[in-house]
Design an enzyme around this catalytic site. Structure first.
Site, PDB file in Angstrom:
ATOM      1  N   THR A 182       0.804  -1.222   0.000  1.00 35.62           N
ATOM      2  CA  THR A 182       0.000   0.000   0.000  1.00 35.62           C
ATOM      3  C   THR A 182       0.838   1.274   0.000  1.00 35.62           C
ATOM      4  O   THR A 182       0.282   2.370  -0.087  1.00 35.62           O
ATOM      5  CB  THR A 182      -0.918   0.033   1.235  1.00 35.62           C
ATOM      6  OG1 THR A 182      -0.117  -0.063   2.421  1.00 35.62           O
ATOM      7  CG2 THR A 182      -1.920  -1.109   1.197  1.00 35.62           C
ATOM      8  N   LYS A 183       2.150   1.143   0.072  1.00 34.32           N
ATOM      9  CA  LYS A 183       3.009   2.324   0.104  1.00 34.32           C
ATOM     10  C   LYS A 183       3.317   2.812  -1.316  1.00 34.32           C
ATOM     11  O   LYS A 183       3.067   2.130  -2.305  1.00 34.32           O
ATOM     12  CB  LYS A 183       4.307   2.005   0.850  1.00 34.32           C
ATOM     13  CG  LYS A 183       4.089   1.515   2.271  1.00 34.32           C
ATOM     14  CD  LYS A 183       3.367   2.537   3.122  1.00 34.32           C
ATOM     15  CE  LYS A 183       3.290   2.152   4.586  1.00 34.32           C
ATOM     16  NZ  LYS A 183       2.218   1.206   4.903  1.00 34.32           N
ATOM     17  N   SER A 184       3.885   4.000  -1.422  1.00 34.10           N
ATOM     18  CA  SER A 184       4.228   4.545  -2.742  1.00 34.10           C
ATOM     19  C   SER A 184       5.240   3.665  -3.459  1.00 34.10           C
ATOM     20  O   SER A 184       5.186   3.498  -4.677  1.00 34.10           O
ATOM     21  CB  SER A 184       4.790   5.963  -2.592  1.00 34.10           C
ATOM     22  OG  SER A 184       3.821   6.835  -2.059  1.00 34.10           O
TER      23      SER A 184
END
Length: 366
Positions: A182-184
């Site tokens: 879910t992180k960049s």
């Protein structure tokens, strides 16, 4: 009615990762700091403009935080200062290595623990380490935290779970990143610890391999199995191959989204942070008197998924009710119930953003 999800992770496709998976097939090395792990560490080092000796991969950010704390050699039961407004893993990492969370307030503009707040907390309680958080991807001021550690002698470990692409490394303090999907920047699971102290990185690497000295098989410290597998490193390397495009796209998305929100919902309050950041999510503050749960339920009628990020705050969590609190927590308490996460992901359309803004505006005007 169309459903607009909160998050849609962007991960490398199988085809994009396939060259790296084939390297694993050829290497027959699947974990335990294999060739892809070393290559990923080098690319992280290059990206942050630091030596490769200052990076080690870990299985996830939470383990990274635990091992970074353990490597500082703190006494059992030592007090670790952290902000009340953060994900619960910041606190559980402290507790699970036998240390005591001490909960502090945040600043009103950046929603973060600052060196000034930490200094005030240290006047009220013994503080043995500080774990500031790059809240919602907002980078911490590493020069200020480096000065804090130099001046006080109190170790600083920045929980930068969602801030890869924004957070710089320190010259004294350590930083821990997450590579969750879910992180960049994602590798499905994984993370990295960054330190200016190469010996500390080697200690953390050993701790992530149970605490074994692989030269002689001796258990020299009590560690855990915290290694990042070659398969996850393959995904991380494939993510680096598209990282420049992802950064450009995320910056453009954030800028356009913010312009629409400011126009449609002038009563919203926004976290003070760099406008050109590479952010993984969109968290906004509702006006006084509005509750994020109630507003989220209302906009859900328009198909808009939301989330209450970082709430309840740490000092409101049942499992942390016995933690020491350093001073009043007025700002964290005031903000916690009003922060709402809005749909934010690469691939969201202008029409979907307009739907989010319109639904939110109607509810705030009601």
């Amino acid at each position: 009615m169309e459903k607009i999800p909160l998050l849609v992770p962007l991960m490398p496709t199988t085809d994009q990762a396939l060259p790296y998976f084939r390297q694993i097939d050829g290497n027959r090395h699947y974990t335990n700091f294999g060739p892809l792990s070393r290559e990923l560490e080098q690319r992280i080092a290059n990206d942050l403009s630091i030596p490769q000796a200052g990076v080690t991969t870990v299985s996830n950010c939470t383990v990274g935080l635990e091992l970074a704390l353990q490597a500082r050699g703190l006494r059992a039961g030592a007090n670790v200062l952290l902000p009340s407004l953060t994900f619960v893993a910041t606190a559980t990492a402290v507790s699970r290595v036998g240390l005591q969370p001490v909960i502090a307030d945040i600043d009103e503009a950046g929603w973060s623990l600052t060196p000034a707040i930490a200094r005030r907390a240290a006047e009220l309680h013994r503080i043995d380490a500080v774990m500031p958080v790059a809240t919602f991807g907002r980078p911490q001021d590493m020069a200020a935290w480096d000065d804090f550690e130099r001046e006080t002698g109190i170790p600083v470990i920045v929980d930068a779970a969602g801030a890869y692409g924004n957070q710089t490394a320190g010259s004294v303090a350590d930083v821990v990143f997450s590579f969750h999907a879910t992180k960049s920047f994602g590798a499905a699971e994984g993370g990295a610890v960054i330190s200016p102290d190469a010996e500390r990185i080697q200690h953390i690497r050993m701790l992530s391999n149970f605490g074994l000295d692989t030269r002689n098989g001796a258990l020299t410290d009590l560690g855990t199995n915290g290694k990042m597998s070659e398969y996850h490193c393959a995904l991380g390397l494939a993510s680096f191959d598209m990282w420049e495009r992802v950064k450009t796209d995320r910056r453009a998305l954030y800028a356009g989204y913010m312009a629409r929100l400011r126009s449609a919902c002038p009563s919203l309050i926004f976290q003070e942070k760099p406008e050109d950041g590479v952010y993984p999510l969109m968290a906004v503050l509702l006006p006084q008197g509005r509750d994020a749960t109630a507003v989220g339920s209302a906009v859900a009628a328009n198909g808009v998924e939301t989330r209450r990020w970082y709430t309840p705050a740490l000092h409101q969590q049942p499992a942390l009710r016995d933690c020491v609190v350093a001073g009043a927590l007025d700002i964290a308490t005031t903000l916690a119930g009003r922060i709402i996460g809005l749909p934010f992901f690469l691939g969201i359309t202008d029409a979907q953003i307009d739907t989010v803004c319109s639904a939110l505006a109607r509810e705030l005007d009601s």
